[in-house]
Design a protein around this motif. Structure first.
Motif, PDB file in Angstrom:
ATOM      1  N   THR A  85       0.826  -1.210   0.000  1.00  0.00           N
ATOM      2  CA  THR A  85       0.000   0.000   0.000  1.00  0.00           C
ATOM      3  C   THR A  85       0.854   1.251   0.000  1.00  0.00           C
ATOM      4  N   ALA A  86       1.898   1.272   0.831  1.00  0.00           N
ATOM      5  CA  ALA A  86       2.772   2.454   0.902  1.00  0.00           C
ATOM      6  C   ALA A  86       3.513   2.674  -0.414  1.00  0.00           C
ATOM      7  N   ALA A  87       3.979   1.589  -1.028  1.00  0.00           N
ATOM      8  CA  ALA A  87       4.680   1.714  -2.308  1.00  0.00           C
ATOM      9  C   ALA A  87       3.741   2.234  -3.386  1.00  0.00           C
ATOM     10  N   ARG A  88       2.508   1.747  -3.391  1.00  0.00           N
ATOM     11  CA  ARG A  88       1.524   2.213  -4.371  1.00  0.00           C
ATOM     12  C   ARG A  88       1.201   3.688  -4.155  1.00  0.00           C
ATOM     13  N   ASN A  89       1.058   4.094  -2.897  1.00  0.00           N
ATOM     14  CA  ASN A  89       0.753   5.501  -2.608  1.00  0.00           C
ATOM     15  C   ASN A  89       1.920   6.421  -2.981  1.00  0.00           C
ATOM     16  N   ALA A  90       3.152   5.951  -2.773  1.00  0.00           N
ATOM     17  CA  ALA A  90       4.319   6.763  -3.133  1.00  0.00           C
ATOM     18  C   ALA A  90       4.389   6.976  -4.647  1.00  0.00           C
ATOM     19  N   LEU A  91       4.123   5.911  -5.398  1.00  0.00           N
ATOM     20  CA  LEU A  91       4.143   6.050  -6.856  1.00  0.00           C
ATOM     21  C   LEU A  91       2.980   6.910  -7.332  1.00  0.00           C
ATOM     22  N   LEU A  92       1.833   6.788  -6.673  1.00  0.00           N
ATOM     23  CA  LEU A  92       0.681   7.616  -7.031  1.00  0.00           C
ATOM     24  C   LEU A  92       0.966   9.094  -6.797  1.00  0.00           C
ATOM     25  N   LEU A  93       1.623   9.402  -5.679  1.00  0.00           N
ATOM     26  CA  LEU A  93       1.990  10.792  -5.406  1.00  0.00           C
ATOM     27  C   LEU A  93       2.929  11.329  -6.477  1.00  0.00           C
ATOM     28  N   ALA A  94       3.914  10.520  -6.854  1.00  0.00           N
ATOM     29  CA  ALA A  94       4.849  10.948  -7.897  1.00  0.00           C
ATOM     30  C   ALA A  94       4.113  11.169  -9.216  1.00  0.00           C
ATOM     31  N   TRP A  95       3.190  10.283  -9.537  1.00  0.00           N
ATOM     32  CA  TRP A  95       2.420  10.398 -10.786  1.00  0.00           C
ATOM     33  C   TRP A  95       1.581  11.670 -10.807  1.00  0.00           C
ATOM     34  N   VAL A  96       0.957  11.985  -9.672  1.00  0.00           N
ATOM     35  CA  VAL A  96       0.137  13.199  -9.583  1.00  0.00           C
ATOM     36  C   VAL A  96       1.005  14.449  -9.716  1.00  0.00           C
ATOM     37  N   LEU A  97       2.153  14.454  -9.040  1.00  0.00           N
ATOM     38  CA  LEU A  97       3.060  15.600  -9.148  1.00  0.00           C
ATOM     39  C   LEU A  97       3.588  15.751 -10.572  1.00  0.00           C
ATOM     40  N   HIS A  98       3.875  14.636 -11.215  1.00  0.00           N
ATOM     41  CA  HIS A  98       4.335  14.663 -12.607  1.00  0.00           C
ATOM     42  C   HIS A  98       3.243  15.267 -13.499  1.00  0.00           C
ATOM     43  N   ALA A  99       1.989  14.853 -13.282  1.00  0.00           N
ATOM     44  CA  ALA A  99       0.885  15.420 -14.057  1.00  0.00           C
ATOM     45  C   ALA A  99       0.757  16.916 -13.809  1.00  0.00           C
ATOM     46  N   ALA A 100       0.965  17.333 -12.559  1.00  0.00           N
ATOM     47  CA  ALA A 100       0.884  18.760 -12.235  1.00  0.00           C
ATOM     48  C   ALA A 100       1.974  19.547 -12.965  1.00  0.00           C
ATOM     49  N   VAL A 101       3.157  18.950 -13.092  1.00  0.00           N
ATOM     50  CA  VAL A 101       4.240  19.603 -13.833  1.00  0.00           C
ATOM     51  C   VAL A 101       3.844  19.793 -15.299  1.00  0.00           C
ATOM     52  N   LEU A 102       3.246  18.767 -15.887  1.00  0.00           N
ATOM     53  CA  LEU A 102       2.827  18.858 -17.281  1.00  0.00           C
ATOM     54  C   LEU A 102       1.737  19.910 -17.465  1.00  0.00           C
ATOM     55  N   VAL A 103       0.759  19.920 -16.550  1.00  0.00           N
ATOM     56  CA  VAL A 103      -0.333  20.896 -16.642  1.00  0.00           C
ATOM     57  C   VAL A 103       0.190  22.301 -16.416  1.00  0.00           C
ATOM     58  N   TRP A 104       1.124  22.456 -15.489  1.00  0.00           N
ATOM     59  CA  TRP A 104       1.702  23.773 -15.196  1.00  0.00           C
ATOM     60  C   TRP A 104       2.249  24.410 -16.466  1.00  0.00           C
ATOM     61  N   GLY A 105       2.931  23.614 -17.238  1.00  0.00           N
ATOM     62  CA  GLY A 105       3.531  24.158 -18.447  1.00  0.00           C
ATOM     63  C   GLY A 105       2.519  24.633 -19.463  1.00  0.00           C
ATOM     64  N   LEU A 106       1.335  24.028 -19.484  1.00  0.00           N
ATOM     65  CA  LEU A 106       0.328  24.392 -20.471  1.00  0.00           C
ATOM     66  C   LEU A 106      -0.268  25.774 -20.223  1.00  0.00           C
ATOM     67  N   TRP A 107      -0.084  26.327 -19.019  1.00  0.00           N
ATOM     68  CA  TRP A 107      -0.658  27.634 -18.683  1.00  0.00           C
ATOM     69  C   TRP A 107       0.296  28.776 -19.002  1.00  0.00           C
ATOM     70  N   GLY A 108       1.464  28.490 -19.479  1.00  0.00           N
ATOM     71  CA  GLY A 108       2.444  29.550 -19.734  1.00  0.00           C
ATOM     72  C   GLY A 108       2.143  30.338 -20.997  1.00  0.00           C
ATOM     73  N   ASP A 109       2.705  31.541 -21.065  1.00  0.00           N
ATOM     74  CA  ASP A 109       2.520  32.379 -22.249  1.00  0.00           C
ATOM     75  C   ASP A 109       3.389  31.904 -23.410  1.00  0.00           C
ATOM     76  N   THR A 110       4.497  31.257 -23.097  1.00  0.00           N
ATOM     77  CA  THR A 110       5.401  30.764 -24.145  1.00  0.00           C
ATOM     78  C   THR A 110       5.696  29.280 -23.903  1.00  0.00           C
ATOM     79  N   PRO A 111       4.734  28.410 -24.218  1.00  0.00           N
ATOM     80  CA  PRO A 111       4.966  26.972 -24.012  1.00  0.00           C
ATOM     81  C   PRO A 111       6.135  26.478 -24.846  1.00  0.00           C
ATOM     82  N   ARG A 112       6.841  25.498 -24.308  1.00  0.00           N
ATOM     83  CA  ARG A 112       8.020  24.941 -24.972  1.00  0.00           C
ATOM     84  C   ARG A 112       7.798  23.468 -25.286  1.00  0.00           C
ATOM     85  N   PHE A 113       8.567  22.996 -26.258  1.00  0.00           N
ATOM     86  CA  PHE A 113       8.508  21.577 -26.570  1.00  0.00           C
ATOM     87  C   PHE A 113       9.843  21.159 -27.169  1.00  0.00           C
TER      88      PHE A 113
END
Length: 265
Positions: free
Chosen positions: A34-62
């Motif tokens: 359970t703890a290992a699954r929750n740790a990976l889930l937290l990382a996955w959510v933070l990773h998604a937040a990083v991706l979404v964060w970039g989409l709100w910028g005025d000059t998106p990069r790729f």
């Protein structure tokens, strides 16, 4: 990861995601399920937040590193879904390591700003390409699991993932088939609507050549499996070859342009 700028907030968010992945990978054997699954889930959510964060910028990069970051996130998403169907699937530690590496790489190489005059359809075209990368990356992971399971069987040892070999094989080729469909759609869109997407008609550059070679390799693999029953090591080698060519098509060419040559086009 599409980073509009190297703001402190984006750096902190990305570092938190990478750290969560690293903890999940390093401590997976010492944590409860359970703890290992929750740790990976937290990382996955933070990773998604990083991706979404970039989409709100005025000059998106790729670029090559953001593409790898998105691919890693998609593979982890598919892994999370599969774990619900096959709880015995064990690839958490290596996927967590790949996620952390992809995030750190995209911090170092955030890519080039997308042109303000780019077509509104360009994000859809890029999304098709990234989804294609994700499906083939998932196929490569499953092929690796299949090879490991086959080796354990030959050594008369119990496979650690516990999934039957034939099931892994079916999953691998389902991902290959889905990836091939998206790859075909992506190539057709690039050639038929290249002028609308990029401002110029389709041309024979390194990306086009490697993409076509990859398409031919995957087409031969699927045809050989359908008509001649190709399987085992030879089929896996063809899968690796096709994935390698596809990796060179965009990620490899963009790496050379952005890092080696220091150019945006």
């Amino acid at each position: 990861m599409i980073l509009p700028s190297a703001s402190p907030a984006s750096w902190l968010l990305a570092l938190a995601a990478a750290a969560a992945y690293a903890v999940s990978a390093a401590a997976s054997s010492r944590l409860s399920a359970t703890a290992a699954r929750n740790a990976l889930l937290l990382a996955w959510v933070l990773h998604a937040a990083v991706l979404v964060w970039g989409l709100w910028g005025d000059t998106p990069r790729f670029g090559f590193a953001p593409a790898l970051s998105m691919t890693a996130w998609l593979v982890l998403t598919m892994y999370a879904v599969e774990r619900q169907l096959f709880p015995q699937l064990q690839a958490r530690w290596i996927l967590a390591m790949l996620g952390a590496a992809a995030i750190m790489l995209s911090l170092l190489f955030p890519g080039q700003p997308l042109h303000v005059a780019a077509s509104a359809w360009l994000p859809l075209h890029l999304a098709l390409g990234i989804a294609c990368y994700g499906l083939f990356a998932a196929a490569v992971v499953h092929a690796w699991l299949m090879t490991r399971a086959e080796r354990h069987i030959r050594q008369a040892a119990d496979p650690q993932n516990g999934i039957p070999l034939l099931t892994l094989e079916r999953l691998t080729f389902r991902f290959v088939t889905a990836g091939f469909v998206l790859l075909t759609a992506t190539l057709l869109a690039g050639w038929l609507f290249g002028e609308m997407l990029y401002g110029h008609a389709g041309r024979w550059d390194h990306k086009a050549i490697f993409s076509l070679l990859s398409w031919i390799t995957f087409a031969a693999l699927l045809l050989g499996r359908s008509r001649f029953g190709w399987r085992g090591r030879n089929a896996v080698r063809m899968l690796y070859a096709g994935a390698g060519l596809l990796l060179l098509a965009y990620v490899g060419s963009r790496f050379v342009m952005e890092v080696v040559l220091g150019r945006s086009t």
